[in-house]
Write an enzyme that holds these catalytic residues in place. Structure first.
Site, PDB file in Angstrom:
ATOM      1  N   ARG A  16     -21.077  -9.988   0.591  1.00  0.00           N
ATOM      2  CA  ARG A  16     -21.751 -11.212   1.028  1.00  0.00           C
ATOM      3  C   ARG A  16     -21.024 -12.408   0.410  1.00  0.00           C
ATOM      4  NH1 ARG A  16     -23.710  -9.011   4.785  1.00  0.00           N
ATOM      5  NH2 ARG A  16     -25.905  -8.677   5.219  1.00  0.00           N
ATOM      6  N   HIS A  74     -17.137 -12.753   9.411  1.00  0.00           N
ATOM      7  CA  HIS A  74     -18.258 -11.816   9.204  1.00  0.00           C
ATOM      8  C   HIS A  74     -18.373 -10.826  10.377  1.00  0.00           C
ATOM      9  CE1 HIS A  74     -22.410 -11.266   7.138  1.00  0.00           C
ATOM     10  NE2 HIS A  74     -22.039 -10.150   7.749  1.00  0.00           N
TER      11      HIS A  74
HETATM   12  P1  NDP Z   1     -26.355   0.579  -0.207  1.00  0.00           P
HETATM   13  O1  NDP Z   1     -27.676   0.075  -0.654  1.00  0.00           O
HETATM   14  O2  NDP Z   1     -26.247   1.915   0.437  1.00  0.00           O
HETATM   15  O3  NDP Z   1     -25.353   0.606  -1.459  1.00  0.00           O
HETATM   16  C1  NDP Z   1     -25.322  -0.392  -2.404  1.00  0.00           C
HETATM   17  C2  NDP Z   1     -24.442   0.061  -3.559  1.00  0.00           C
HETATM   18  O4  NDP Z   1     -24.278  -1.029  -4.476  1.00  0.00           O
HETATM   19  C3  NDP Z   1     -25.069   1.215  -4.348  1.00  0.00           C
HETATM   20  O5  NDP Z   1     -24.091   2.147  -4.717  1.00  0.00           O
HETATM   21  C4  NDP Z   1     -25.632   0.512  -5.588  1.00  0.00           C
HETATM   22  O6  NDP Z   1     -25.695   1.327  -6.742  1.00  0.00           O
HETATM   23  C5  NDP Z   1     -24.601  -0.577  -5.789  1.00  0.00           C
HETATM   24  N1  NDP Z   1     -25.154  -1.666  -6.584  1.00  0.00           N
HETATM   25  C6  NDP Z   1     -26.179  -2.498  -6.272  1.00  0.00           C
HETATM   26  N2  NDP Z   1     -26.419  -3.346  -7.282  1.00  0.00           N
HETATM   27  C7  NDP Z   1     -25.527  -3.041  -8.255  1.00  0.00           C
HETATM   28  C8  NDP Z   1     -25.276  -3.548  -9.536  1.00  0.00           C
HETATM   29  N3  NDP Z   1     -25.993  -4.547 -10.066  1.00  0.00           N
HETATM   30  N4  NDP Z   1     -24.299  -2.983 -10.272  1.00  0.00           N
HETATM   31  C9  NDP Z   1     -23.571  -1.958  -9.773  1.00  0.00           C
HETATM   32  N5  NDP Z   1     -23.748  -1.426  -8.538  1.00  0.00           N
HETATM   33  C10 NDP Z   1     -24.718  -1.966  -7.805  1.00  0.00           C
HETATM   34  O7  NDP Z   1     -25.751  -0.551   0.731  1.00  0.00           O
HETATM   35  P2  NDP Z   1     -24.737  -0.388   1.963  1.00  0.00           P
HETATM   36  O8  NDP Z   1     -23.565   0.406   1.522  1.00  0.00           O
HETATM   37  O9  NDP Z   1     -25.461   0.020   3.180  1.00  0.00           O
HETATM   38  O10 NDP Z   1     -24.326  -1.925   2.183  1.00  0.00           O
HETATM   39  C11 NDP Z   1     -23.696  -2.646   1.150  1.00  0.00           C
HETATM   40  C12 NDP Z   1     -23.568  -4.106   1.529  1.00  0.00           C
HETATM   41  O11 NDP Z   1     -22.535  -4.303   2.490  1.00  0.00           O
HETATM   42  C13 NDP Z   1     -24.761  -4.776   2.222  1.00  0.00           C
HETATM   43  O12 NDP Z   1     -25.823  -5.034   1.316  1.00  0.00           O
HETATM   44  C14 NDP Z   1     -24.126  -6.059   2.694  1.00  0.00           C
HETATM   45  O13 NDP Z   1     -24.057  -6.993   1.642  1.00  0.00           O
HETATM   46  C15 NDP Z   1     -22.697  -5.609   3.039  1.00  0.00           C
HETATM   47  N6  NDP Z   1     -22.470  -5.550   4.491  1.00  0.00           N
HETATM   48  C16 NDP Z   1     -21.529  -6.387   5.034  1.00  0.00           C
HETATM   49  C17 NDP Z   1     -21.267  -6.363   6.373  1.00  0.00           C
HETATM   50  C18 NDP Z   1     -20.189  -7.200   6.975  1.00  0.00           C
HETATM   51  O14 NDP Z   1     -20.055  -7.245   8.192  1.00  0.00           O
HETATM   52  N7  NDP Z   1     -19.361  -7.845   6.166  1.00  0.00           N
HETATM   53  C19 NDP Z   1     -21.996  -5.487   7.283  1.00  0.00           C
HETATM   54  C20 NDP Z   1     -22.956  -4.634   6.622  1.00  0.00           C
HETATM   55  C21 NDP Z   1     -23.190  -4.690   5.284  1.00  0.00           C
HETATM   56  P3  NDP Z   1     -26.645   2.640  -6.803  1.00  0.00           P
HETATM   57  O15 NDP Z   1     -25.948   3.660  -5.924  1.00  0.00           O
HETATM   58  O16 NDP Z   1     -26.644   3.015  -8.225  1.00  0.00           O
HETATM   59  O17 NDP Z   1     -27.977   2.219  -6.257  1.00  0.00           O
HETATM   60  C1  OXD Z   2     -25.317  -6.505   8.051  1.00  0.00           C
HETATM   61  C2  OXD Z   2     -24.272  -7.437   8.449  1.00  0.00           C
HETATM   62  O1  OXD Z   2     -25.900  -6.667   6.972  1.00  0.00           O
HETATM   63  O2  OXD Z   2     -23.872  -7.432   9.635  1.00  0.00           O
HETATM   64  O3  OXD Z   2     -25.581  -5.555   8.812  1.00  0.00           O
HETATM   65  O4  OXD Z   2     -23.766  -8.179   7.593  1.00  0.00           O
END
Ligand code: NDP
Ligand code: OXD
Length: 308
Positions: free
Chosen positions: A223, A271
């Site tokens: 993000r 994005h």
């Molecule tokens: P998940 O919830 O599956 O995974 C999040 C990961 O981040 C987990 O491994 C979690 O750790 C880790 N995490 C969260 N907070 C911390 C922290 N403080 N310190 C260390 N690790 C942390 O999310 P997704 O994989 O589904 O999506 C990730 C992100 O990708 C979305 O939230 C969004 O921001 C971004 N995204 C961007 C898109 C784009 O088009 N650019 C599209 C879709 C998503 P743990 O495993 O221990 O919980």
């Molecule tokens: C999502 C994105 O969060 O598109 O799915 O960024």
């Protein structure tokens, strides 16, 4: 028992067809003005409608149409309602492909060659073999694990960082603050796939860039709020960082005069790393509703305390 979907008409129509075929016991609606708010048990949206907390008193589940939920963080929801982020194969495969594309481009120094091309400069760059390139991913969730799985066959040295300890075949897993420092020191290409939470806001800052080895690169697909863009530009200009793919910015759209647009070592995309695919998202949502109706937790349930 109504599922109210607030989204683009094309996406809504795909969901409507899937609900009619696969979950006829739930009433599907897309016109908020035409439903009795008391009937709405399930809501799908990106940002919340005004006064959500009181508008739908019997709401049980709120589905985000996307994987991220930071756009609604802090907005009150009705007591008893739970938030579910989107976990579906369309988003996952698009993100996997984007990350592989960006990592390969940075690995093969594409931004440098594009810059040379602009100057008609015919010059080789040092070769680095994939097994000598260390790729580290911030986040080890749904999307990060898919990206790591797709990168593995190229032979990169893979590592990842999460909040809780993890074990993933072929990936050196780190967690917590000490784990972050250890991973950064051994990362040539850093990929950000974190959710935006109070803990992760601003994580891609000058201090973090300084912990990466000289000549490292960045793929920023989390993000916009994760990154201090001025710090990235300074790290690129000083030569400490080599190049970056940036898909998310703050604000979005990025103003036309922002220096990220014209930096020769930045590839900027608007994005688009991933996007929800209507048919697979409808299937995932119906499967989640079935889990909920049978008393189980849906996939992608958000923990309000963690913020993701
Ligand atoms: P998940 O919830 O599956 O995974 C999040 C990961 O981040 C987990 O491994 C979690 O750790 C880790 N995490 C969260 N907070 C911390 C922290 N403080 N310190 C260390 N690790 C942390 O999310 P997704 O994989 O589904 O999506 C990730 C992100 O990708 C979305 O939230 C969004 O921001 C971004 N995204 C961007 C898109 C784009 O088009 N650019 C599209 C879709 C998503 P743990 O495993 O221990 O919980
Ligand atoms: C999502 C994105 O969060 O598109 O799915 O960024």
């Amino acid at each position: 028992m109504t599922f109210l979907m607030l989204s683009f008409p094309e996406r809504v129509e795909v969901f409507r067809r899937h609900f009619a075929r696969d979950l006829p016991e739930v009433t599907f609606a897309s016109d908020a003005a035409a439903v009795d708010p008391a009937d709405v048990r399930y809501l799908m949206c990106w940002t919340f409608p005004d006064q959500l907390e009181t508008r739908y008193p019997n709401l049980e589940l709120i589905f985000s149409v996307g994987a991220g939920i930071d756009q609604v963080t802090g907005v009150p929801i009705p007591p008893g309602a739970r938030l579910v982020r989107m976990v579906e194969s369309g988003i996952t495969t698009l993100m996997r492909d984007y990350v592989v594309m960006a990592v390969l481009a940075l690995h093969r120094r594409l931004p440098a060659f594009i810059d040379q091309q602009r100057r008609a400069e015919w010059k080789s760059q040092p070769f680095v073999w994939a097994d000598q390139r260390r790729v580290g991913v911030l986040g080890l969730g749904e999307l990060a694990q898919a990206a790591l799985g797709a990168l593995a066959p190229f032979g990169f040295q893979l590592s990842g960082w999460s909040r809780s300890p993890k074990e993933i075949d072929g990936v050196r897993c780190h967690h917590g603050p000490d784990g972050l420092a250890a991973m950064l020191a051994e990362t040539d290409i850093l990929v950000c796939l974190l959710p935006l939470t109070p803990e992760t806001r601003g994580i891609l800052n000058a201090d973090l860039f300084a912990q990466l080895p000289q000549g490292a690169s960045l793929v920023q697909v989390g993000r916009g709020g994760h990154m201090d863009a001025a710090a990235l530009l300074a790290a690129l200009d000083s030569g400490h960082l080599d190049a970056a793919f940036v898909d998310v910015t703050e604000p979005e759209p990025l103003p036309a005069d922002h220096p990220l647009w014209s930096h020769p070592r930045v590839v900027l995309t608007p994005h688009v790393a991933a996007h929800t695919r209507a048919d697979s998202a409808a299937e995932a949502t119906i499967s989640n509703l079935r889990l909920h109706l049978s008393g189980q937790d849906p996939k992608g349930l958000v923990d309000p305390a963690r913020g993701y």
